[in-house]
Design an enzyme around this catalytic site. Structure first.
Site, PDB file in Angstrom:
ATOM      1  N   SER A   1       0.791  -1.145   0.082  1.00 48.87           N
ATOM      2  CA  SER A   1       0.137   0.050  -0.115  1.00 48.87           C
ATOM      3  C   SER A   1       0.902   1.146  -0.088  1.00 48.87           C
ATOM      4  O   SER A   1       1.647   1.490  -1.067  1.00 48.87           O
ATOM      5  CB  SER A   1      -0.803  -0.092   1.149  1.00 48.87           C
ATOM      6  OG  SER A   1      -2.147   0.954   0.922  1.00 48.87           O
TER       7      SER A   1
ATOM      8  N   ASP B   1      -9.825  -3.646  -5.443  1.00 51.46           N
ATOM      9  CA  ASP B   1      -9.176  -2.642  -4.383  1.00 51.46           C
ATOM     10  C   ASP B   1      -9.880  -1.265  -4.309  1.00 51.46           C
ATOM     11  O   ASP B   1      -9.854  -0.659  -5.129  1.00 51.46           O
ATOM     12  CB  ASP B   1      -7.643  -2.440  -4.700  1.00 51.46           C
ATOM     13  CG  ASP B   1      -7.023  -2.297  -3.447  1.00 51.46           C
ATOM     14  OD1 ASP B   1      -7.475  -1.630  -2.705  1.00 51.46           O
ATOM     15  OD2 ASP B   1      -5.790  -2.580  -3.413  1.00 51.46           O
TER      16      ASP B   1
ATOM     17  N   HIS C   1      -8.179  -4.843  -1.400  1.00 55.15           N
ATOM     18  CA  HIS C   1      -6.896  -4.335  -0.874  1.00 55.15           C
ATOM     19  C   HIS C   1      -6.299  -5.447  -0.097  1.00 55.15           C
ATOM     20  O   HIS C   1      -5.065  -5.592   0.148  1.00 55.15           O
ATOM     21  CB  HIS C   1      -7.308  -3.394   0.105  1.00 55.15           C
ATOM     22  CG  HIS C   1      -6.048  -2.443   0.297  1.00 55.15           C
ATOM     23  ND1 HIS C   1      -5.163  -1.696  -0.655  1.00 55.15           N
ATOM     24  CD2 HIS C   1      -5.467  -2.003   1.342  1.00 55.15           C
ATOM     25  CE1 HIS C   1      -3.954  -0.986  -0.429  1.00 55.15           C
ATOM     26  NE2 HIS C   1      -4.334  -1.236   1.116  1.00 55.15           N
TER      27      HIS C   1
END
Length: 718
Positions: free
Chosen positions: A570, A655, A690
């Site tokens: 991330s 995501d 995610h």
């Protein structure tokens, strides 16, 4: 935001010894496969008089529902096929790694029960099942079990299934819970009658996944999300049995840089609405027995002031950075005088201690702190104001409050772990100072912490700052530069990457790897200033810290050039993208998981989920100075014609945090510009978002791929 047969272990130990003795390894042999090349379709971005050509802007089209949507899917599938081809020779090894990691997990297990409002609550897992069952027992652990949610059954046939928050009504008869079947963190709320098993027709869509009960057992408050940006925009009130489309908006956030939420105090007396961005916050409150009343403003938002509110019987406590309290302090005020002019110091600001939060009990306060980069719990009596800290006895560790739902108790429950100590749950009597170990994570296959060593060291980085590094390795691993080393970091949002145990990590350690966490600026390990020195116009400190940590580990013989690997996910994926631009020859292999690598374009597009919430973290590129600064480090903007390290990039089509097109565009551009023979692989989960797969074992397949990639680069094949 990781047991095998005895004869296999003998072979493995011989392999580890052999690998640990060499610093030169044979070149990696990859299959002769053709990497996909994405179509080039120039798109001009012009802002502040600066025009940039983006050849891969069209890869946004699946998200934007544009004309190239189907072509985007074809390209991602081609990348997946290429990754599968390139890693085909490791398939048996990946299966072995998966089986090995799974074999350490106790499949039939149960969480430590906690007591709340007359019931003991716990989760339990069953052999071979991917999910869990949420259960309770009334009054005694010997009572009959009630299964509140059988998530194993609920998830049957679903590629992805996640439960958000679950909350039982004050009368113990109803349960509200959230369900996400897409992996975009957009939940549907359901209400279940725990006496009859009926799930009511009430269906509340586009929520954050949890809800808060009022004292009347028929009213809930929840956070409603924008369907496009996924921003938390409104707090709504729902009455059981009514159409959710008629739910009353009790708070509407007008500032699209703020996150909002709703919750209840531990004593059950107050419902709080929180609104916060990176630099300021605001709280409203309502007595829970007056659900139709108006929420009162506690204190209007103040520039660069964060505050959080906790009610006691006779006052409110406020954790805040007001009046220049960089590391936060605790203040107090009367229940009927909540504005700032009435606040008085309760625990004054300390330059060397970061206050992270408080847990309230009838007679005690537990303060979560951070000293010298390590977590700490400080116990304070509310009767005589005496203070004592817990003692843990290890050089590097993580301690944190666990589930403490009861208000009228002298016992605080906390979790403890280190890089060699599995996660442990303790009860601590704050009055008698007696500590009881309730459970330690069981690692199947004979794990012995004495076989491993954990260290904490400091790298002096470019500007003279000392950055902590936590390390773990097997005792027999030599620190002569011959060992491969895996370096991990995050470095954003003030999120601290504390030293914790991972049974998954053992698959690297047992093959001779050293595992290290670099506690770089942008986190909050060393206090609030540590965070502020790694954000906005100081963001580059995060990247140079990580590079300098890598160099330090080589200089001090923890590893050597050609044996250093790195991973971040991330915002940590942004870190990976930046450091391979800035120091590409330092790393032999890099894993960038769901990486935030197209910073400028994403921060310019307010339709992308969460963009406006991030302005105080990265800057607003509509401001020329911020635009130029983030353009100077954004990985996608700074790709050059040079040799990059071997790279494995992962993403998820759905995501919601970092959209799939950021890593896809990044890989496409890298492919056309990079020099040399190092590989770039892109793996897209077409069903997930995610956090990857939702089952408790499925994610290990992704981890097996990552480990197999790194081990292949190191020449370790079993």
């Amino acid at each position: 935001m990781f047991a095998s047969k005895n004869n296999w272990m003998i072979i493995l130990s011989m392999t580890v010894v052999a690998c640990s003795q060499k610093t030169e390894k044979a070149p990696v042999k990859w299959p002769d496969a053709q990497a996909p090349l994405a179509d080039i379709k120039p798109h001009n971005r012009t802002i502040h008089g600066d025009t940039v050509v983006d050849n891969y802007y069209w890869l946004n089209d699946f998200f934007k529902k544009g004309p190239d949507s189907a072509n985007v899917v074809k390209y991602l599938e081609a990348e997946n096929a290429y990754t599968q081809q390139m890693m085909a020779g490791t398939e048996d090894f990946q299966q072995k790694l998966f089986d090995e990691m799974k074999s350490r997990i106790k499949e039939k297990d149960e969480s430590v029960p906690y007591f709340y409002n007359g019931y003991y609550y716990y989760n339990r897992t069953e052999e071979g099942k991917q999910y869990y069952k949420l259960c309770r027992k009334k009054g005694s652990l010997d009572a009959a079990e009630e299964i509140l949610l059988d998530v194993d059954k609920m998830a049957e046939g679903k590629p992805y299934y996640a439960i958000g928050g679950s909350s039982v009504s004050p009368d113990n008869k109803l349960l509200v819970y959230g369900v996400d079947e897409v992996s975009r963190r957009e939940y549907v709320l359901h209400i279940k009658n725990l006496e009859t098993g009926e799930v009511y027709k009430d269906r509340i869509e586009r929520t954050s996944g949890s809800a808060t009960w009022a004292a009347d057992n028929k009213t809930i408050f929840y956070t409603s999300k924008n369907p496009v940006t996924l921003l938390s925009e409104k707090i709504k009130r729902h009455t059981l049995g009514t159409d959710a489309r008629t739910d009353v908006v009790v708070y509407d956030e007008k500032d699209n840089t703020n996150y909002i939420g709703v919750g209840k105090s531990k004593d059950g007396k107050y419902i709080f609405i929180y609104s916060q961005n990176t630099m300021s916050s605001e709280v409203r409150y309502l007595q829970s027995n007056m659900p139709n009343g108006e929420f009162k403003l506690f204190q209007a938002r103040m520039k660069d002031v964060l505050y959080d509110v906790t009610p006691l019987e006779d006052r409110f406590l406020i954790v805040t950075n007001v009046d220049g309290a960089k590391n936060f302090k605790v203040m107090e005020t009367a229940l009927d005088k909540t504005t700032k002019e009435n606040w008085k110091d309760f625990i004054p600001h300390r330059a060397d201690v970061l206050v992270q939060g408080i847990d309230e009990f009838k007679d005690f306060l537990v303060v979560s702190e951070r000293k010298n980069g390590l977590t700490n719990l400080s116990i304070r009596s509310l009767r005589d104001n005496s203070v004592h800290d817990l003692d843990f006895g290890e050089a590097a560790f993580t301690v944190y409050p666990s589930v403490n739902a009861e208000y009228n108790t002298d016992v605080v429950r906390y979790g403890y772990t280190s890089m060699v100590t599995p996660s442990s749950t303790f009860d601590y009597n704050m009055r008698t100072k007696e500590k009881t170990l309730l459970k330690q994570q069981e690692v199947l296959g004979g794990y012995n912490s004495e076989d491993y060593v954990t260290e904490r060291t400091f790298a002096t980085v470019t500007d003279g700052t000392k950055v902590p590094i936590s390390l773990v390795y097997k005792k027999e691993t030599k620190k002569d530069g011959s060992a491969p080393l895996f370096l991990y970091a995050y470095g954003s949002y003030g999120s601290s990457m504390d030293p914790t145990f991972s049974s998954i990590r053992l698959s690297l350690l047992d093959r001779g790897f050293i595992y290290a966490i670099a506690h770089i600026r942008g986190g909050e390990e060393m206090g609030r200033q540590w965070y502020e020195d790694g954000k906005m116009m100081k963001k580059i400190n995060t990247f140079t810290d990580f590079i300098d940590c890598g160099k330090y580990l080589i200089e001090n013989k923890y590893t050597s050039k050609g044996h250093l690997y790195a991973e971040g996910g991330s915002a940590g994926g942004l870190l990976m993208g930046a450091v391979i631009n800035m120091a590409p020859d330092l790393w032999n292999g890099v894993i960038a998981a769901v990486p935030f690598v197209d910073v400028v374009n994403t921060m310019l597009d307010e339709t992308i989920p969460l963009t406006t919430n991030e302005y105080d973290e990265w800057g607003n590129p509509n401001n020329k100075e911020a635009y130029e600064y983030m353009k100077s480090y954004s990985p996608y903007e700074n790709i050059e014609a040079k040799e990059y390290p071997n790279l494995l990039v992962t993403t998820g089509l759905h995501d919601s945090q970092v959209q799939y097109f950021e890593p896809a565009k990044w890989v496409a551009k890298l492919r056309t510009m990079k020099k040399g023979d190092n590989v770039i692989l892109l793996k897209t989960d077409m069903d997930f978002g995610h956090g990857g797969a939702s089952g408790r074992f499925d994610y290990l397949k992704d981890q097996a791929l990552e480990w197999a990639f790194i081990l292949k680069l190191e020449g370790i094949t079993q």
